[in-house]
Enzyme design. Structure first.
Site, short mmCIF file in Angstrom:
data_model
loop_
_atom_site.label_atom_id
_atom_site.label_comp_id
_atom_site.label_asym_id
_atom_site.label_seq_id
_atom_site.Cartn_x
_atom_site.Cartn_y
_atom_site.Cartn_z
N LEU A 168 1.04 -1.43 -0.13
CA LEU A 168 -0.15 -0.20 0.04
C LEU A 168 0.60 1.03 0.06
CD1 LEU A 168 -2.80 -0.90 2.87
CD2 LEU A 168 -2.73 -1.20 0.57
N ASN A 169 0.20 2.18 -0.61
CA ASN A 169 1.13 3.40 -0.89
C ASN A 169 1.03 4.13 1.48
OD1 ASN A 169 1.71 4.09 -3.33
ND2 ASN A 169 0.16 4.03 -3.64
N ASP A 170 2.17 4.80 1.95
CA ASP A 170 1.59 5.30 2.49
C ASP A 170 1.76 6.63 2.79
OD1 ASP A 170 3.45 3.19 4.04
OD2 ASP A 170 4.74 3.30 3.63
N GLU A 201 -9.80 0.14 8.74
CA GLU A 201 -9.40 -1.32 9.65
C GLU A 201 -7.92 -0.84 9.94
OE1 GLU A 201 -9.39 -5.13 6.80
OE2 GLU A 201 -9.78 -3.82 5.71
N LYS A 235 -4.09 -1.70 11.12
CA LYS A 235 -2.55 -1.83 11.05
C LYS A 235 -2.61 -2.42 11.93
CE LYS A 235 0.64 -0.61 7.10
NZ LYS A 235 1.76 -1.44 7.65
N ASP A 283 0.68 -4.71 12.75
CA ASP A 283 2.05 -4.87 13.52
C ASP A 283 2.62 -6.33 13.44
OD1 ASP A 283 4.58 -4.18 11.97
OD2 ASP A 283 5.08 -3.12 14.23
N TYR A 313 -7.60 -10.44 6.07
CA TYR A 313 -8.73 -9.39 5.58
C TYR A 313 -8.74 -9.15 4.09
CZ TYR A 313 -3.91 -7.86 5.23
OH TYR A 313 -2.48 -8.01 4.88
N LYS A 333 0.25 5.68 8.29
CA LYS A 333 0.93 5.22 9.38
C LYS A 333 1.70 6.08 10.67
CE LYS A 333 3.58 1.45 8.03
NZ LYS A 333 4.89 1.85 7.36
N CYS A 342 31.07 -11.72 39.15
CA CYS A 342 29.93 -11.61 39.41
C CYS A 342 29.80 -9.68 40.98
CB CYS A 342 29.77 -12.63 40.53
SG CYS A 342 28.32 -12.08 41.23
N CYS A 392 29.35 -11.75 43.95
CA CYS A 392 30.20 -12.71 44.68
C CYS A 392 31.63 -13.45 44.15
CB CYS A 392 28.84 -14.46 44.44
SG CYS A 392 29.28 -15.29 43.00
N CYS A 431 26.43 -16.08 36.07
CA CYS A 431 27.98 -16.63 37.62
C CYS A 431 27.19 -18.03 38.18
CB CYS A 431 27.34 -15.85 38.10
SG CYS A 431 27.89 -16.53 40.16
N CYS A 480 26.23 -18.93 44.84
CA CYS A 480 26.38 -17.48 45.30
C CYS A 480 25.18 -16.63 45.95
CB CYS A 480 25.60 -16.72 43.56
SG CYS A 480 25.71 -14.92 43.25
#
Ligand SMILES: [Zn+2]
Length: 676
Positions: A87-89, A116, A118, A120, A225, A313, A407, A410, A425, A430
């Site tokens: 799709l064109n943004d 709708e 989008k 991710d 979709y 976006k 560590c 200890c 560790c 410890c």
């Protein structure tokens, strides 16, 4: 089990498949669980047994085909008959209005838009022949993708059979819910593995597994979709198409909206810009499509994308800040984790001043140094993460960050175990690890001992009152009184809480022991099956793997744990000090026999209960087949309101949900019974 005649077995398998697929549809597609897990698990196990006895009964749409199977050597390419378009943004209101102007000019009048979310995730294409799922592929470059059929079969919201025997190719998005993403990363961090930057990467990584069993455990979901070709469907608009997809059994997103003007579209965009953090999945924008298919045809495509759609976006939510320090902490399993301490900055609604840097490789890969200026964002809209260092702003006297070699607690030398990115560790004594282990032991899902916060436990350990979890059960009041801020009354409360925990059903103890890879759900399944800690300690790897949902990793870990002599000493100590080692919950086979007003119901407890603690009431209700949840919604059946019940009670009343007082709840618990 007695052998059934083949015909009987066939009928039974068919009935089980239909039922299990129906439950799964309600759970994974409609988000409305209709039965408790144990009912599903029991029927599922029965079907597995039948199919083991009669392999001919296995069908392509059997739910048993969703657990993942053979390991692939690589992915085969798939050529998409109809390419997946992009799709064109558009990035702001002006660009959106310009899009609307172009559309109106081309068709000569104003149009309706279907808006709708989008999602991710990762674009996927699903092929069905005569209603059966036959192929699933990634989008790839739009023309050529990869065959990931085996992996997509494990995604439970994807129907293996449609409600009609159609041959169609459906498109949508496969994603990882935010909650699953957070849990997955927590687990990976604890296991010393690399973490995923965001839910989309986690979904992509999960779908590109050559071993589909791994995908099966990643809890992916989908929203579909569109179709490659609407031929077989009676839809003339995008809105209708979505309804048709839902009718065929696909999961579709209910947040869509039909808008008659571009101003309405903009309102929708703004509303979800606000609300996006509250969704259970990540979205990165809004898709706006001309609703009418005839108009879509009239508008057609440019070389790149359809003229009848645009993707708005959201601007990235990032903030700039400075790393002031890097703190290293030691976890229960010895993994040491760096945390960036940053100059506090506002980010997506909260103030952020800390971000996990996960492991030393991460620091090196991102070339993070003290006093660096960095961009931070929220992974899964929740977890602050460092995106990158802004190199131009690095101070001229900056030097590479030196990762610790010992560590911080200890001082023993840190190691990299095979294939791990984490530093560990490995000193079993410890103090940091032992303290974390104690914290875990008393935590809510483990032994649930109130009053023992991290600082109290740390003091107990430092003053040599407690060196392992069994020592908690030998504590005396005089000893507690030597601790900071512990007075007469609080000492008594602590002893009382410890005493009560002796009676816990053993799954809490199994979880509390902190056996690697054994979470609270696995602990419950193990407790239920083996009945006691002693029987579990004698279980073989094969016996554990046989259990539904237990993998090799858990089985190995449990067996290895109990091979240790010190563990057996600990078990003896616990038993000598009166800690229950037996499973007290109901076996799932018994649960079916429960008669109670809670069975199959969703219950919310609110306000102060007098005769029960919340935890007790929850356990009792769950043992009687009810499900206790935290928030009131339309799906709630009963709200039990104790004293001073607040907003949950008000909400229940406004939704017309049954409200009980504590007495009614107690009566219901007492009159419920098990048929022997
Ligand atoms: Zn240490």
């Amino acid at each position: 089990m007695e052998q059934l005649s083949f015909q009987k077995a066939q009928q039974r398998a068919e009935a089980l498949r239909t039922e299990l697929n129906k439950y799964a549809y309600q759970y994974y597609v409609k988000d409305q669980p209709s039965v408790e897990d144990y009912v599903y698990d029991k029927k599922y196990q029965e079907l597995v047994n039948l199919e083991t006895d009669y392999p001919n009964l296995i069908t392509a749409d059997s739910p048993t085909q969703r657990v993942g199977g053979k390991v692939l050597e690589g992915f085969v390419k798939v050529i998409h008959d109809t390419p997946l378009y992009s799709l064109n943004d558009v990035f702001n209101k002006d660009e959106l209005i310009a899009f609307d102007e172009r559309v109106k000019k081309a068709v000569g009048h104003s149009v309706s838009y279907c808006c709708e979310l989008k999602i991710d995730g990762l674009s996927i294409s699903l092929k069905y022949e005569n209603g059966l799922f036959v192929q699933g592929a990634t989008r790839g470059d739009g023309s050529i993708g990869e065959n990931i059929t085996e992996n997509l079969k494990t995604v439970k919201s994807i129907p293996l059979r449609l409600t009609e025997p159609l041959s169609v190719e459906v498109r949508g998005e496969c994603y990882m819910p935010k909650e699953s993403f957070v849990k997955l990363n927590e687990r990976r961090e604890e296991e010393g593995k690399e973490v995923f930057a965001n839910p989309r990467n986690a979904a992509a990584g999960s779908l590109r597994q050559l071993d589909s069993k791994v995908t099966a455990h990643r809890n992916l979901s989908t929203f579909l979709y569109t179709l490659a070709d609407f031929g077989p469907l009676e839809a003339t608009t995008q809105d209708q198409a979505l309804s048709e997809l839902a009718r065929l059994g696909f999961r579709t997103n209910d947040e869509r909206k039909l808008c008659d003007t571009i101003d309405e579209v903009w309102e929708y965009i703004e509303a979800f810009h606000e609300k996006r953090n509250q969704l259970s999945y990540e979205i990165d924008g809004i898709v706006v499509k001309v609703n009418d298919f005839d108009l879509q045809d009239q508008l057609g495509f440019t070389v790149k994308a359809p003229r009848w759609a645009a993707a708005y976006k959201f601007p990235p939510e990032e903030a700039e800040t400075i790393i002031e320090n890097i703190e290293w902490t030691v976890g229960r399993t010895g993994v040491i984790t760096p945390t960036a301490i940053m100059n506090p900055v506002r980010l997506a609604g909260t103030t952020v001043s800390r971000a996990s840097l996960h492991n030393s490789d991460y620091i090196e890969k991102k070339e993070i140094r003290l006093n660096d200026t960095v961009l931070v964002y929220k992974a899964g809209d929740i977890i602050p993460e460092v995106a990158q260092v802004i190199m131009e702003k690095r101070p001229s006297d900056s030097t590479p960050y030196e990762v610790p070699t010992h560590c911080p607690i200890c001082d023993s030398e840190l190691v990299h175990l095979d294939e791990e990115v984490a530093l560990r560790c490995i000193n079993p004594k410890c103090p940091a690890q032992i303290k974390e282990g104690l914290n875990h032991f008393v935590s809510r899902n483990a032994m649930n001992i109130d009053g023992l916060g991290p600082s109290v436990l740390a003091q107990m350990y430092d003053k040599h009152l407690v060196s392992d979890v069994a020592d908690l059960y030998a504590l005396e009041k005089e000893q507690l009184l030597t601790l900071d801020k512990i007075k007469d009354k609080s000492a008594e409360n602590i002893l009382q809480a410890i005493n009560v925990s002796r009676e816990n059903s053993v799954e809490r103890l199994i979880f509390g022991l902190g056996i690697r890879h054994v979470g609270s759900k696995a602990a419950r399944i193990l407790a239920e099956h083996f009945g006691s800690l002693h029987d579990l300690s004698r279980a073989t790897k094969e016996e554990i793997i046989e259990l539904n949902t237990m993998g090799e990793t858990i089985a190995d870990s449990v067996v290895t744990y109990f091979e240790n002599d010190e563990v057996h000493d600990l078990m003896k100590e616990l038993a000598d000090r009166g800690v229950n080692l037996i499973y007290k919950g109901l076996r799932t086979s018994q649960l079916e026999e429960v008669e109670s007003p809670f069975k199959g119901k969703t219950i919310v407890l609110t306000g102060k209960l007098l005769d029960y603690t919340r935890e007790d009431a929850k356990e009792k209700i769950e043992n009687l087949g009810g499900k206790v949840t935290g928030s009131v919604s339309k799906k709630t059946d009963i709200v039990v309101a104790g004293e001073d019940a607040g907003s949950k009670l008000t909400k229940a009343q406004s939704l017309g949900i049954d409200v009980w007082d504590e007495t009614q709840m107690i009566q219901a618990i007492e009159t419920s019974h098990l048929d022997e």
